[in-house]
Design an enzyme around this catalytic site. Sequence first.
Site, PDB file in Angstrom:
ATOM      1  N   ARG A  97      36.537  29.048  48.137  1.00 39.75           N
ATOM      2  CA  ARG A  97      36.894  27.712  47.660  1.00 39.75           C
ATOM      3  C   ARG A  97      38.195  27.763  46.880  1.00 39.75           C
ATOM      4  NH1 ARG A  97      37.882  28.131  42.113  1.00 39.75           N
ATOM      5  NH2 ARG A  97      36.041  28.479  40.852  1.00 39.75           N
ATOM      6  N   THR A 101      40.676  29.530  33.711  1.00 47.53           N
ATOM      7  CA  THR A 101      40.227  30.685  34.496  1.00 47.53           C
ATOM      8  C   THR A 101      40.547  30.509  35.975  1.00 47.53           C
ATOM      9  OG1 THR A 101      38.025  29.753  34.893  1.00 47.53           O
ATOM     10  CG2 THR A 101      38.289  31.102  32.922  1.00 47.53           C
ATOM     11  N   ARG A 151      37.698  20.115  44.865  1.00 50.83           N
ATOM     12  CA  ARG A 151      37.231  21.467  45.150  1.00 50.83           C
ATOM     13  C   ARG A 151      37.052  21.530  46.663  1.00 50.83           C
ATOM     14  NH1 ARG A 151      34.765  24.612  40.835  1.00 50.83           N
ATOM     15  NH2 ARG A 151      36.492  24.711  39.349  1.00 50.83           N
ATOM     16  N   ARG A 168      38.368  31.261  44.764  1.00 57.34           N
ATOM     17  CA  ARG A 168      37.201  32.089  44.499  1.00 57.34           C
ATOM     18  C   ARG A 168      36.535  32.380  45.837  1.00 57.34           C
ATOM     19  NH1 ARG A 168      31.754  31.347  43.172  1.00 57.34           N
ATOM     20  NH2 ARG A 168      31.018  33.150  42.035  1.00 57.34           N
ATOM     21  N   GLU A 196      34.481  19.102  38.553  1.00 54.54           N
ATOM     22  CA  GLU A 196      35.238  19.698  37.439  1.00 54.54           C
ATOM     23  C   GLU A 196      36.738  19.501  37.643  1.00 54.54           C
ATOM     24  OE1 GLU A 196      36.316  24.111  35.781  1.00 54.54           O
ATOM     25  OE2 GLU A 196      34.221  23.760  36.230  1.00 54.54           O
ATOM     26  N   ARG A 212      27.601  36.862  39.400  1.00 54.61           N
ATOM     27  CA  ARG A 212      26.909  35.700  38.820  1.00 54.61           C
ATOM     28  C   ARG A 212      25.509  35.637  39.413  1.00 54.61           C
ATOM     29  NH1 ARG A 212      31.308  30.703  39.148  1.00 54.61           N
ATOM     30  NH2 ARG A 212      32.975  31.688  37.982  1.00 54.61           N
TER      31      ARG A 212
END
Length: 357
Positions: free
Chosen positions: A126, A273, A229, A280, A225, A309
């Site tokens: 992504r 980040t 995305r 990612r 966010e 994660r």
Amino acid sequence: MVDQATLDKLEAGFKKLQEASDCKSLLKKHLTKDVFDSIKNKKTGMGATLLDVIQSGVENLDSGVGIYAPDAESYRTFGPLFDPIIDDYHGGFKLTDKHPPKEWGDINTLVDLDPGGQFIISTRVRCGRSLQGYPFNPCLTAEQYKEMEEKVSSTLSSMEDELKGTYYPLTGMSKATQQQLIDDHFLFKEGDRFLQTANACRYWPTGRGIFHNDAKTFLVWVNEEDHLRIISMQKGGDLKTVYKRLVTAVDNIESKLPFSHDDRFGFLTFCPTNLGTTMRASVHIQLPKLAKDRKVLEDIASKFNLQVRGTRGEHTESEGGVYDISNKRRLGLTEYQAVREMQDGILEMIKMEKAAA
């Protein structure tokens, strides 16, 4: 100038951080008295203050990072705080460093990470994008959310071939559609406490939505966010196909919508980040021998610049021994280097798993 009420909140927040002896966030580490005093009175052109930047980290003392950028300009205005945190998180990104230009690289050098289907359940790549001319979540108005949704959904409706699909606005979504999207693990919920306290969820669900293609291998989250995305994913370990689909989609969208980009930081995002490539690349993977102890798994992963994660992403546990493992570095390297870092690290970890007693 910043008003007195905001300054009082800032002073109280700074004091709270100083007194929180068990807080390990990068915000606490880098917000020294000197840094605080040098930026507490500053404001961006869109009206963002230091409080917008740090309030999530002040409220959530267990944050890893603890800051967000309310708008693109914040990265410069509050640079004395952002710069050292970005340097620290991204493993070295000095004031003189520049993020390289976008470079997708030679897709044919990517492989299927797990042709036998023994370890990898799914692969996902992504990236995040922000639309030029709009601030990030905390500074957006309800009107801007609607305007952005309109621009993005009309752009996505022109997608062709494999990428052709449907846009589902969260506003007025039927229960049946909602349930289907939850079952597919596509639906994003209103932000977690980290995003809530960063004011990233105002006017929810206005302007938010999800686009996905018919095969459910290409997905765009709108105004979660980040403004966008863009996600490519499928079952199994065929990284080459997943990455190629993402590249096609991003190039297509970018030809119609200008993205927010900075000469030094690359593509700009709400959370520092994600800066740079914003990329990612991750797998859902089972490595039962290496994962006997999560700490050991994390130590091995970090040797390859990978991050572990839980199954459902950040701040979650592993379910059924499935972990989400991805590249950690997004800034200061190209898109191709980021995806290669994930590929090479995962191939090594699979080798180690096979060799483990």
